[in-house]
Design a protein around this motif. Sequence first.
Motif, mmCIF file in Angstrom:
data_model
loop_
_atom_site.group_PDB
_atom_site.id
_atom_site.type_symbol
_atom_site.label_atom_id
_atom_site.label_comp_id
_atom_site.label_asym_id
_atom_site.label_seq_id
_atom_site.Cartn_x
_atom_site.Cartn_y
_atom_site.Cartn_z
ATOM 1 N N PHE A 1 0.836 -1.206 0.000
ATOM 2 C CA PHE A 1 0.000 0.000 0.000
ATOM 3 C C PHE A 1 0.870 1.255 0.000
ATOM 4 O O PHE A 1 0.546 2.241 -0.652
ATOM 5 N N ARG A 2 2.006 1.193 0.731
ATOM 6 C CA ARG A 2 2.871 2.379 0.787
ATOM 7 C C ARG A 2 3.412 2.706 -0.608
ATOM 8 O O ARG A 2 3.408 3.854 -1.039
ATOM 9 N N GLU B 1 -6.011 -4.151 5.833
ATOM 10 C CA GLU B 1 -5.689 -3.413 4.605
ATOM 11 C C GLU B 1 -6.170 -1.965 4.695
ATOM 12 O O GLU B 1 -5.510 -1.053 4.187
ATOM 13 N N ILE B 2 -7.319 -1.746 5.357
ATOM 14 C CA ILE B 2 -7.809 -0.369 5.519
ATOM 15 C C ILE B 2 -6.825 0.422 6.384
ATOM 16 O O ILE B 2 -6.528 1.588 6.106
ATOM 17 N N THR C 1 -4.776 3.652 5.167
ATOM 18 C CA THR C 1 -4.874 4.900 5.934
ATOM 19 C C THR C 1 -3.476 5.419 6.285
ATOM 20 O O THR C 1 -3.169 6.599 6.066
ATOM 21 N N LYS C 2 -2.629 4.517 6.791
ATOM 22 C CA LYS C 2 -1.264 4.932 7.157
ATOM 23 C C LYS C 2 -0.485 5.415 5.936
ATOM 24 O O LYS C 2 0.260 6.398 6.011
ATOM 25 N N ALA C 3 -0.654 4.718 4.818
ATOM 26 C CA ALA C 3 0.065 5.109 3.597
ATOM 27 C C ALA C 3 -0.366 6.501 3.157
ATOM 28 O O ALA C 3 0.438 7.310 2.710
ATOM 29 N N MET C 4 -1.664 6.796 3.303
ATOM 30 C CA MET C 4 -2.157 8.116 2.901
ATOM 31 C C MET C 4 -1.628 9.206 3.829
ATOM 32 O O MET C 4 -1.303 10.300 3.385
ATOM 33 N N SER D 1 -3.699 15.101 2.070
ATOM 34 C CA SER D 1 -3.645 13.730 1.577
ATOM 35 C C SER D 1 -3.714 13.788 0.053
ATOM 36 O O SER D 1 -4.756 13.561 -0.542
ATOM 37 N N PRO D 2 -2.573 14.128 -0.583
ATOM 38 C CA PRO D 2 -2.582 14.343 -2.032
ATOM 39 C C PRO D 2 -3.032 13.110 -2.811
ATOM 40 O O PRO D 2 -3.695 13.228 -3.840
ATOM 41 N N ALA D 3 -2.695 11.909 -2.325
ATOM 42 C CA ALA D 3 -3.129 10.686 -3.010
ATOM 43 C C ALA D 3 -4.647 10.626 -3.024
ATOM 44 O O ALA D 3 -5.268 10.283 -4.019
#
Lengths: 503, 503
Positions: free
Chosen positions: A116-117, A149-150, A154-157, A251-253
Amino acid sequence: MAVHKGNILKLRRLGIDTNLENIIFMRADSQVSRSEGFTANTRVLVHHLNHTMVATLNLVTSNLLLEGEAALSDAAFNLLQAREGSLVWITHLKPIASFSDVRAKMFGKKLTEQAFRHIISDITHGYYSKIEMAAFITACTGDNLSLDEIIYLTKAMIATGTRLKWKAPVIADKHSVGGLPGNRTTPIVVPIAAAAGLIIPKVSSRAITSPAGTADTIEVLTPVNLSISRIRDVVQKEGGCMAWGGAVHLSPADDIIISVEKALDVDSSGQMIASVLSKKAAAGSTHVVIDIPVGETAKVRTTEDALKLEYYFKAVGNVIGLSIEVLVSDGAQPVGRGIGPALEARDVLAVLRNQPDAPSDLKNRSLKLAALLLESVGKVPRGAGEEKARQLLESGAALDKFYRICQAQGGFREPTEALYRHPVVATKDGVVSRVNNRKLAKLAKLAGAPKSPAAGIHFVAPLGTHVRKGQTLFTIHSESRGELAYSIDFLKTDNNLIQLDPA
Amino acid sequence: MAVHKGNILKLRRLGIDTNLENIIFMRADSQVSRSEGFTANTRVLVHHLNHTMVATLNLVTSNLLLEGEAALSDAAFNLLQAREGSLVWITHLKPIASFSDVRAKMFGKKLTEQAFRHIISDITHGYYSKIEMAAFITACTGDNLSLDEIIYLTKAMIATGTRLKWKAPVIADKHSVGGLPGNRTTPIVVPIAAAAGLIIPKVSSRAITSPAGTADTIEVLTPVNLSISRIRDVVQKEGGCMAWGGAVHLSPADDIIISVEKALDVDSSGQMIASVLSKKAAAGSTHVVIDIPVGETAKVRTTEDALKLEYYFKAVGNVIGLSIEVLVSDGAQPVGRGIGPALEARDVLAVLRNQPDAPSDLKNRSLKLAALLLESVGKVPRGAGEEKARQLLESGAALDKFYRICQAQGGFREPTEALYRHPVVATKDGVVSRVNNRKLAKLAKLAGAPKSPAAGIHFVAPLGTHVRKGQTLFTIHSESRGELAYSIDFLKTDNNLIQLDPA
């Protein structure tokens, strides 16, 4: 990678607005296209000084460009901070390694935190095409994301965006999962909370699939495109703000994901939880109240779904350090009368101004959320929140705070009105027994909302209203004749928006 | 819908090649944009005489166009059969009703036969954007389609295309599920079958995600863009043909789906079964032999998956009236030596010409498939097919038939050769113990295949080969320096294509 002389081109401005699509125009017979094997629609890297972007190649088969020249779409010029005459350097885009994880997800595999990252980082860098974005979003829709996975998403964002820090230990925030037209409580809850002394630096989004996002509605009343330092100033001065989150890149993504979700008209629960909580964490919030309206035609259809969502919000919040309170509310019909930015802004002002005709459902819903917030941060004891909130609203303290916040954000303005209108009337006598939120929202969008701020629906027949044949149920507002005609066209094919039963 | 005077615009040719994307360029300040509320990237309907198409709007913010003018991308000019000076009429694109079924599929719902019919019909009409296509494909990937849904999808695809009718009661056909580089049996099996007296009007596809589709390879040797009447002539004369399916619109929806699958580099089993069998049914076939290569890095990885696929092919075939035979074959390494259109064509010619250096794996595989076909239509008794096929190949009867078919299709030509080459050598002594098909295919694509027909890989180290340090394992062929450099770059980051164990 080998650099060839022909890979450097001089920019011409053709003046082509493609919205957010980055397009580079190059001659079909240019040295670069031939030596690199580029064809139309190849995705390439364009470099200018310290900036690099991914662009889609359009080939010019006429003399619009001379040998050695290239052009960019308007958005691409801005992104690359280039001007007419700037030199750019074109290279191949390497295969995007993280997309193999998206493919694995398409085939039902669980993804790791690392995957995810990488995916979110590549999306943030603009490496994903719209098609690849659509595949990622679809692969994560429905029940396809596990709770783990959620959390990873979330952490990746959070990791890819700006993160605000505040000196105060308690930062209040609110959110509504949406899907309910006219549910515009933020510009009422924020001034109540701020008037009570809470710190509430609220950032909101624009519409994803609805006829108005909170930021769209507030923008009718005051500027919302605030920089981070401007947000700090407003909050320092007034204790609260009402800004657009996209302008501060929390959160640009997510902003990129949302633009594709909008095109697909979907908003899945896993993505939504990650989107909401990553923005709350990035905004530096500690206590968040979340409104989940439940109704047959709301985004959340059953109480069971709402309770599952509540659990997911709380579980993810717990991992990333957010205290979450949830209000499961009635979502059977629109809130207030307006659907669309300016029409909703009118309802908000009526409540804040304590007008006798103010919609009581919007007022009561705002008071409940404000109460939960006051109680959750310990400002008042449990059970005493609603009285406190009501007192702040009805005394005019909230209205005063609202004007002060608008002033600090750049000034208050009254909502505009649409030029074109069309009343839709009852075809028989009866009692309103059912309201289709989705179809009302669709109609408001066809009429031009939220792009045209004054467009939308003025809805005057809530559940239980006794109407006579010929009486107005709602009025369509539009800023252009074409859009008004278009929305009326839709009603000809589908007029089952409001159900009337015999009285 | 109301027609406004300003909705009619005169076309200018700007000469912009966007590949298959239909773009309409209009002035940002034009009457149409303002009255209809169009913004950049709005999808609109463009009408010209009896033709209508969906196009994406790009707004011109310069004086590239005058008031009252519009421009189209090159492909859009062709599709609309319009010229410079033609008048077009622009209208809103109504919301695509069938996309709500795609959304339901995204959330895991089973779709009805009717739903698939509407979706495929709308895709065929070009109403779906690339993003919507990507969502539909992703929602149908993995195990997301039930057997019933695959049948509905297959029927829907048959319903939208042309359907060929033949007077003969038995029409033979073959197909390989692909994923195995160099597996180019069609131009060998077709002439064997035709030489045996079978009617085999074979149409093939171009590459989806591979470095060469069968049609790409055959096009190196003879024209494949044949009209339906041309196919009839060739088959009437020679009993068989080797044409490109896309040119005859046997399944126009599938051609669009494939173009997006290509961009995503995915090919899921449900879509594949529907794609293959709809084209076989549309081609008028009655008896089809399907080759399913199984290998760790082939498209189908386990025998269990292959048997499941065999069952699905037979079950769907049964419903739509096709007799299906399946050959589950070895897919551990590439077939023959060439990977890429021209390099594969060389292998095919070597087998047909009975050259001593012809790749025996390609020959044996072709003989097995031809045998199964001869037996399945009852031309020879069970067990006698391979001897018959071998006799037709080794006697030169198949080569003679091959030349005749090429002649009937427009003439035979020898394959071209690539200008740029790069040998990749063993870094130590050893025995080839493993070959990564996927990475070899990727490398061939990076080198330019199938777009550049002579590009690809010449592979000379099959499993079990004893090699010495410095000995060539394969050679990269490329038509441009940029692409050669690009593929060599890839090897620097990932050189684990061929595994050598101690001898």
